[in-house]
Write a protein that holds these residues in place. Structure first.
Motif, PDB file in Angstrom:
ATOM      1  N   THR A  56      51.852  41.203  49.189  1.00 52.31           N
ATOM      2  CA  THR A  56      53.124  40.615  48.811  1.00 52.31           C
ATOM      3  C   THR A  56      53.108  39.952  47.268  1.00 52.31           C
ATOM      4  OG1 THR A  56      52.130  38.499  49.809  1.00 52.31           O
ATOM      5  CG2 THR A  56      53.690  40.127  51.247  1.00 52.31           C
ATOM      6  N   GLU A  57      51.997  39.537  46.895  1.00 52.81           N
ATOM      7  CA  GLU A  57      51.991  38.904  45.715  1.00 52.81           C
ATOM      8  C   GLU A  57      50.667  39.692  44.731  1.00 52.81           C
ATOM      9  OE1 GLU A  57      50.842  35.344  47.605  1.00 52.81           O
ATOM     10  OE2 GLU A  57      52.608  34.246  46.266  1.00 52.81           O
ATOM     11  N   PRO A  58      50.876  39.701  43.575  1.00 49.11           N
ATOM     12  CA  PRO A  58      50.104  40.228  42.685  1.00 49.11           C
ATOM     13  C   PRO A  58      48.649  39.757  42.670  1.00 49.11           C
ATOM     14  CG  PRO A  58      51.861  39.941  41.441  1.00 49.11           C
ATOM     15  CD  PRO A  58      51.973  38.997  42.900  1.00 49.11           C
ATOM     16  N   HIS A  59      47.523  40.453  42.821  1.00 55.87           N
ATOM     17  CA  HIS A  59      46.207  40.002  42.990  1.00 55.87           C
ATOM     18  C   HIS A  59      45.235  40.478  41.971  1.00 55.87           C
ATOM     19  CE1 HIS A  59      47.639  38.967  47.046  1.00 55.87           C
ATOM     20  NE2 HIS A  59      46.495  38.406  47.303  1.00 55.87           N
ATOM     21  N   ALA A  60      44.475  39.670  41.374  1.00 62.49           N
ATOM     22  CA  ALA A  60      43.640  40.049  40.423  1.00 62.49           C
ATOM     23  C   ALA A  60      41.956  39.628  40.946  1.00 62.49           C
ATOM     24  CB  ALA A  60      43.845  39.445  39.156  1.00 62.49           C
ATOM     25  N   LEU A  61      41.146  40.686  40.408  1.00 62.61           N
ATOM     26  CA  LEU A  61      39.643  40.495  40.674  1.00 62.61           C
ATOM     27  C   LEU A  61      38.989  40.414  39.397  1.00 62.61           C
ATOM     28  CD1 LEU A  61      37.412  40.652  42.876  1.00 62.61           C
ATOM     29  CD2 LEU A  61      37.267  43.080  42.320  1.00 62.61           C
ATOM     30  N   VAL A  62      38.151  39.176  39.224  1.00 66.14           N
ATOM     31  CA  VAL A  62      37.337  39.040  38.206  1.00 66.14           C
ATOM     32  C   VAL A  62      35.984  38.945  38.364  1.00 66.14           C
ATOM     33  CG1 VAL A  62      36.926  37.259  36.164  1.00 66.14           C
ATOM     34  CG2 VAL A  62      39.286  37.586  37.283  1.00 66.14           C
ATOM     35  N   PRO A  63      35.187  39.983  38.447  1.00 63.05           N
ATOM     36  CA  PRO A  63      33.709  40.179  38.727  1.00 63.05           C
ATOM     37  C   PRO A  63      32.964  39.636  37.757  1.00 63.05           C
ATOM     38  CG  PRO A  63      34.653  42.290  38.244  1.00 63.05           C
ATOM     39  CD  PRO A  63      35.757  41.312  37.997  1.00 63.05           C
ATOM     40  N   GLY A  64      31.770  38.921  38.013  1.00 64.78           N
ATOM     41  CA  GLY A  64      30.781  38.454  37.122  1.00 64.78           C
ATOM     42  C   GLY A  64      31.551  37.300  36.229  1.00 64.78           C
ATOM     43  N   ALA A  65      32.485  36.432  37.006  1.00 59.76           N
ATOM     44  CA  ALA A  65      33.447  35.789  36.347  1.00 59.76           C
ATOM     45  C   ALA A  65      32.653  34.423  35.632  1.00 59.76           C
ATOM     46  CB  ALA A  65      34.254  35.004  37.434  1.00 59.76           C
ATOM     47  N   GLY A 112      34.445  30.766  35.346  1.00 58.45           N
ATOM     48  CA  GLY A 112      35.594  30.899  35.819  1.00 58.45           C
ATOM     49  C   GLY A 112      36.749  30.871  34.845  1.00 58.45           C
ATOM     50  N   HIS A 113      36.561  30.698  33.571  1.00 62.76           N
ATOM     51  CA  HIS A 113      37.474  30.404  32.602  1.00 62.76           C
ATOM     52  C   HIS A 113      38.680  31.411  32.525  1.00 62.76           C
ATOM     53  CE1 HIS A 113      34.701  27.475  31.261  1.00 62.76           C
ATOM     54  NE2 HIS A 113      33.860  28.263  30.494  1.00 62.76           N
ATOM     55  N   ASP A 114      38.182  32.780  32.497  1.00 62.69           N
ATOM     56  CA  ASP A 114      39.452  34.078  32.498  1.00 62.69           C
ATOM     57  C   ASP A 114      40.096  33.951  33.632  1.00 62.69           C
ATOM     58  OD1 ASP A 114      38.441  34.688  29.746  1.00 62.69           O
ATOM     59  OD2 ASP A 114      36.825  35.719  30.730  1.00 62.69           O
ATOM     60  N   ALA A 115      39.127  33.780  34.847  1.00 60.75           N
ATOM     61  CA  ALA A 115      39.868  33.935  36.094  1.00 60.75           C
ATOM     62  C   ALA A 115      41.024  32.836  36.243  1.00 60.75           C
ATOM     63  CB  ALA A 115      38.952  33.461  37.160  1.00 60.75           C
ATOM     64  N   TYR A 141      43.299  45.458  45.059  1.00 62.43           N
ATOM     65  CA  TYR A 141      43.682  44.603  43.731  1.00 62.43           C
ATOM     66  C   TYR A 141      44.527  45.264  42.768  1.00 62.43           C
ATOM     67  CZ  TYR A 141      40.753  41.008  45.715  1.00 62.43           C
ATOM     68  OH  TYR A 141      39.960  39.899  46.602  1.00 62.43           O
ATOM     69  N   ASP A 142      45.618  44.569  42.344  1.00 63.51           N
ATOM     70  CA  ASP A 142      46.325  45.086  41.458  1.00 63.51           C
ATOM     71  C   ASP A 142      45.776  45.255  39.830  1.00 63.51           C
ATOM     72  OD1 ASP A 142      49.011  45.346  43.036  1.00 63.51           O
ATOM     73  OD2 ASP A 142      48.244  43.039  43.180  1.00 63.51           O
ATOM     74  N   LEU A 143      44.794  44.229  39.518  1.00 64.82           N
ATOM     75  CA  LEU A 143      44.201  44.109  38.244  1.00 64.82           C
ATOM     76  C   LEU A 143      42.603  43.736  38.630  1.00 64.82           C
ATOM     77  CD1 LEU A 143      44.356  43.776  35.186  1.00 64.82           C
ATOM     78  CD2 LEU A 143      44.703  41.242  35.954  1.00 64.82           C
ATOM     79  N   VAL A 144      41.828  44.412  38.028  1.00 66.80           N
ATOM     80  CA  VAL A 144      40.438  43.797  37.705  1.00 66.80           C
ATOM     81  C   VAL A 144      40.234  43.562  36.119  1.00 66.80           C
ATOM     82  CG1 VAL A 144      37.788  44.464  37.847  1.00 66.80           C
ATOM     83  CG2 VAL A 144      39.594  45.380  39.731  1.00 66.80           C
ATOM     84  N   PHE A 145      39.938  42.394  36.058  1.00 68.97           N
ATOM     85  CA  PHE A 145      39.511  42.022  34.741  1.00 68.97           C
ATOM     86  C   PHE A 145      38.157  41.861  34.409  1.00 68.97           C
ATOM     87  CE2 PHE A 145      38.780  38.907  31.030  1.00 68.97           C
ATOM     88  CZ  PHE A 145      39.727  39.369  30.357  1.00 68.97           C
ATOM     89  N   ASP A 146      37.545  42.641  33.431  1.00 71.34           N
ATOM     90  CA  ASP A 146      35.856  42.417  33.147  1.00 71.34           C
ATOM     91  C   ASP A 146      35.812  42.008  31.715  1.00 71.34           C
ATOM     92  OD1 ASP A 146      33.182  43.162  31.851  1.00 71.34           O
ATOM     93  OD2 ASP A 146      33.194  44.306  33.979  1.00 71.34           O
ATOM     94  N   HIS A 147      35.076  40.949  31.717  1.00 74.74           N
ATOM     95  CA  HIS A 147      34.488  40.303  30.187  1.00 74.74           C
ATOM     96  C   HIS A 147      33.081  40.031  30.428  1.00 74.74           C
ATOM     97  CE1 HIS A 147      34.885  36.568  27.494  1.00 74.74           C
ATOM     98  NE2 HIS A 147      34.112  37.421  26.947  1.00 74.74           N
ATOM     99  N   THR A 148      32.531  40.880  29.518  1.00 73.13           N
ATOM    100  CA  THR A 148      31.006  40.517  29.583  1.00 73.13           C
ATOM    101  C   THR A 148      30.158  40.728  30.893  1.00 73.13           C
ATOM    102  OG1 THR A 148      30.921  38.129  29.352  1.00 73.13           O
ATOM    103  CG2 THR A 148      30.839  39.700  27.586  1.00 73.13           C
ATOM    104  N   PHE A 149      30.881  41.315  32.099  1.00 70.18           N
ATOM    105  CA  PHE A 149      30.105  41.549  33.171  1.00 70.18           C
ATOM    106  C   PHE A 149      29.643  43.189  32.972  1.00 70.18           C
ATOM    107  CE2 PHE A 149      30.382  43.433  37.713  1.00 70.18           C
ATOM    108  CZ  PHE A 149      29.329  42.668  38.141  1.00 70.18           C
ATOM    109  N   PHE A 150      30.398  44.114  32.532  1.00 73.95           N
ATOM    110  CA  PHE A 150      29.811  45.632  32.467  1.00 73.95           C
ATOM    111  C   PHE A 150      28.640  45.483  31.484  1.00 73.95           C
ATOM    112  CE2 PHE A 150      29.603  49.698  30.243  1.00 73.95           C
ATOM    113  CZ  PHE A 150      29.761  50.412  31.217  1.00 73.95           C
ATOM    114  N   CYS A 151      28.856  44.874  30.399  1.00 71.83           N
ATOM    115  CA  CYS A 151      27.515  44.936  29.364  1.00 71.83           C
ATOM    116  C   CYS A 151      26.508  44.070  29.771  1.00 71.83           C
ATOM    117  CB  CYS A 151      28.038  44.352  28.139  1.00 71.83           C
ATOM    118  SG  CYS A 151      28.326  42.626  27.843  1.00 71.83           S
ATOM    119  N   ALA A 152      26.447  43.064  30.897  1.00 73.45           N
ATOM    120  CA  ALA A 152      25.663  42.331  31.453  1.00 73.45           C
ATOM    121  C   ALA A 152      24.662  42.975  32.513  1.00 73.45           C
ATOM    122  CB  ALA A 152      26.078  41.213  32.320  1.00 73.45           C
ATOM    123  N   LEU A 153      25.261  44.040  32.865  1.00 70.73           N
ATOM    124  CA  LEU A 153      24.512  45.016  33.804  1.00 70.73           C
ATOM    125  C   LEU A 153      23.745  46.028  33.193  1.00 70.73           C
ATOM    126  CD1 LEU A 153      27.660  45.796  36.207  1.00 70.73           C
ATOM    127  CD2 LEU A 153      25.772  44.113  36.480  1.00 70.73           C
TER     128      LEU A 153
END
Ligand code: SAM
Length: 215
Positions: free
Chosen positions: A52-61, A64-67, A120-132
């Motif tokens: 019912t509402e837009p959901h976003a996922l922030v992995p490796g948050a 949590g600033h971006d979240a 989720y409608d959105l996944v936001f990645d900031h330095t999680f991909f490159c941390a792996l």
């Protein structure tokens, strides 16, 4: 980030936070994310048919600033980070904005997919991909694919550009083709351009990427 310190496990990341050895932490949302939210990009958009509402996922948050920036912009945010100490600061505000912070392995999130698993409608990645470690990137791609609704979108800061893998990590060198390879052919890149609000402390190139799940 210190290339001679390759933490892969939760305990290693937790130790970095305990030691306040967190050079990746911007102290607020990435300024490019803040700029684009202020410009009206990333307005909450619902693509998942069962939500019912837009959901976003922030992995490796991390902290949590971006979240939080996305939550303040109207998204219902699930932030994931398995390092001890990351959840404390952002959790309460995230919850007050309808979100949550889960201390979980982001790569395993949503697996196996159960009937009540809301995509989720959105996944936001900031330095999680490159941390792996690069060997873990296929699991990251599977997670993004599993968690996004059809036509959902991955938005990522593609960083560090131009850094050879021979230089080690984290952060491990990240190019557009690495992200596309991890995502597989169910995604198309709709935008890939240099970040305008770059972070002076970062030695390598930063790009802003948008990737649409096309099935
Ligand atoms: C370089 S930091 C980036 C944090 C945050 N995105 C930021 O930009 O400040 C990478 C984060 O990913 C988390 N992390 C690494 N592997 C993870 C995993 N498998 N599950 C959950 N969190 C993970 C670490 O604990 C760390 O907080």
């Amino acid at each position: 980030m210190n290339d001679e310190y390759p933490p892969k496990r939760a305990a290693d990341w937790s130790q970095r936070y305990r030691d306040h050895d967190t050079p990746w932490d911007v102290g607020g949302p990435h300024p490019e994310l803040a700029r684009r939210i202020a410009a009206g990009e990333l307005a909450p958009e619902r693509v998942a048919p069962n939500s019912t509402e837009p959901h976003a996922l922030v992995p490796g948050a991390g902290y949590g600033h971006d979240a939080l920036a996305l939550a303040r912009a109207g998204w219902r945010v699930t932030a994931l980070d398995f390092a001890e100490g990351t959840k404390a600061a952002p959790a309460r505000e995230l919850e007050s904005l309808g979100g949550r912070f889960l201390a979980e392995d982001a790569l395993a999130f949503g697996a196996p997919v159960t009937p009540d698993f809301g995509r989720y409608d959105l996944v936001f990645d900031h330095t999680f991909f490159c941390a792996l470690h690069p060997d873990e990137r296929p699991r990251w791609g599977t997670m993004v694919d599993r968690c996004l609704a059809p036509r959902g979108e991955l938005v990522a800061i593609v960083f560090p550009g131009g850094k050879p893998h021979a230089n080690g990590g984290p952060p491990w060198g990240t190019e557009l083709e690495h992200v596309l390879a991890a995502l597989g052919d169910g995604f198309e890149c709709t935008l890939h351009e240099p970040v305008q609000e770059t972070l002076e402390r970062r030695d390598w190139a930063e790009f802003w990427g948008r990737f649409r799940r096309n099935r």
